[in-house]
Enzyme design. Sequence first.
Site, PDB file in Angstrom:
ATOM      1  N   HIS A 271      -2.903  -6.028  -2.966  1.00 58.14           N
ATOM      2  CA  HIS A 271      -4.327  -6.393  -2.950  1.00 58.14           C
ATOM      3  C   HIS A 271      -4.854  -6.754  -4.347  1.00 58.14           C
ATOM      4  CE1 HIS A 271      -4.415  -5.198   1.179  1.00 58.14           C
ATOM      5  NE2 HIS A 271      -4.215  -3.921   0.920  1.00 58.14           N
TER       6      HIS A 271
ATOM      7  N   ASP B 106       3.642  -4.961   5.309  1.00 60.10           N
ATOM      8  CA  ASP B 106       2.673  -3.878   5.225  1.00 60.10           C
ATOM      9  C   ASP B 106       1.617  -4.091   6.319  1.00 60.10           C
ATOM     10  OD1 ASP B 106       1.542  -1.769   3.001  1.00 60.10           O
ATOM     11  OD2 ASP B 106      -0.098  -2.846   3.991  1.00 60.10           O
TER      12      ASP B 106
ATOM     13  N   HIS C 226      -1.480  -4.044   6.115  1.00 61.19           N
ATOM     14  CA  HIS C 226      -2.647  -4.797   5.639  1.00 61.19           C
ATOM     15  C   HIS C 226      -2.222  -6.186   5.156  1.00 61.19           C
ATOM     16  CE1 HIS C 226      -3.860  -0.527   5.039  1.00 61.19           C
ATOM     17  NE2 HIS C 226      -5.051  -0.972   5.398  1.00 61.19           N
TER      18      HIS C 226
ATOM     19  N   ASP D 262       2.799   1.862   6.570  1.00 63.56           N
ATOM     20  CA  ASP D 262       1.503   2.216   7.161  1.00 63.56           C
ATOM     21  C   ASP D 262       1.299   1.598   8.535  1.00 63.56           C
ATOM     22  OD1 ASP D 262       1.205  -0.330   6.139  1.00 63.56           O
ATOM     23  OD2 ASP D 262      -0.501   0.148   4.834  1.00 63.56           O
TER      24      ASP D 262
HETATM   25 ZN   LIG Z   1      -1.203  -1.301   3.744  1.00 62.82          ZN
END
Ligand SMILES: [Zn+2]
Length: 363
Positions: free
Chosen positions: A127, A164, A166, A252
């Site tokens: 991110h 991931d 996200h 995750d």
């Molecule tokens: Zn993540």
Amino acid sequence: MTRPTAYVHHEVYEGRGFSRLRDPWRRYALARETLAELGFFPDYLRTYRQEPAGDDDLLLVHDQAYIDFVKRMDEAGSGYLDYGDTPAYRGVLRRARLAVGGTLLAARLVANGSVQHAFNPGGGLHHARRDRAGGFCVFNDVAVAVRVLQKEYGVRRIAILDCDGHHGDGTESVFYDEPALTVSLHRYDGRFYPRSGTLEETGRGAGEGYNLNLPLPKAAGDGAFFVALGEAALPRLQAFHPELLFVQAGADGHHGDTLVRLGLSLAAYARLGDAVHSLAHELCAGRLVLVAGGGYKPESVARCWAVFLAAIAGAPPAALGRMRQWREEDQSPSATPEALAQVRGEVAYLRERGALTEPTDGR
Ligand SMILES: [Zn+2]
Ligand SMILES: [Zn+2]
């Protein structure tokens, strides 16, 4: 037996991390204990210790002003580097430099042929953008490592597969205008963090056609995930034919993780490991750089990393038995037909638009 896979570790990983959540910091020690108990070290995994990345490396991706901001926040020792997710504290700068240094070491070991596969569990800070922190990420380690490989090793075709839970928004933004292939599978519903990662984000200019997003619904499950991976992500990577492959595994997406809830089983991480390992050997002489990214429940993270790494590095026979038992205990909910239908629709849409093949002039 094949050469061991490099496992990058630094004791700083076992201290305070980048998230505001306290529990996940424990995952590094727990994963190492678990892997050691299973007998992975040193024949299957070999530990390497990195140096912190310097400003010269960080500047390949990040602004001087942003680096200076992180330095000031580190000295101030409190507050946040973003809007309340990524805390500032005394030592966060060194911790962030070491996360990048770990992925740089992994990438160099693979690029110079010391190992075929290398894993930095402290990497995957996807991110982080050129000029800002976000979502527990300070500096974008994978982006810096790509720049270093381009500069030092002349590697031209680099692909990043981000599994991931996200969206890899920071990594996408760094490479959006250039033909480095970025592929991200992630939960997306317009509201879920970081609220980006649609099918329409395909790259720009020279990068047009080199960014592929595969949005997944909540509780997608193994079924929908592997349709996206097997029918879109892997064919696109094969068409690109990288010289070196980065994979952000993430943990995750596991159903036990409370932050994302993609509903993946433990077996999915073994299958993902198999898929990316085969792909790296098929396309790029095995050159595979692995980072972890998210994963917020230490017990499930340790198991996800173990089965993922076993598929790549191999594992002692006794460990395989234990891991089979874990997979049997791991009761994941099955995917809904709606989730499967959504992802099949996305794949059909991408295929129709030619988004799974290499761009040609005139597209
Ligand atoms: Zn993540
Ligand atoms: Zn291999």
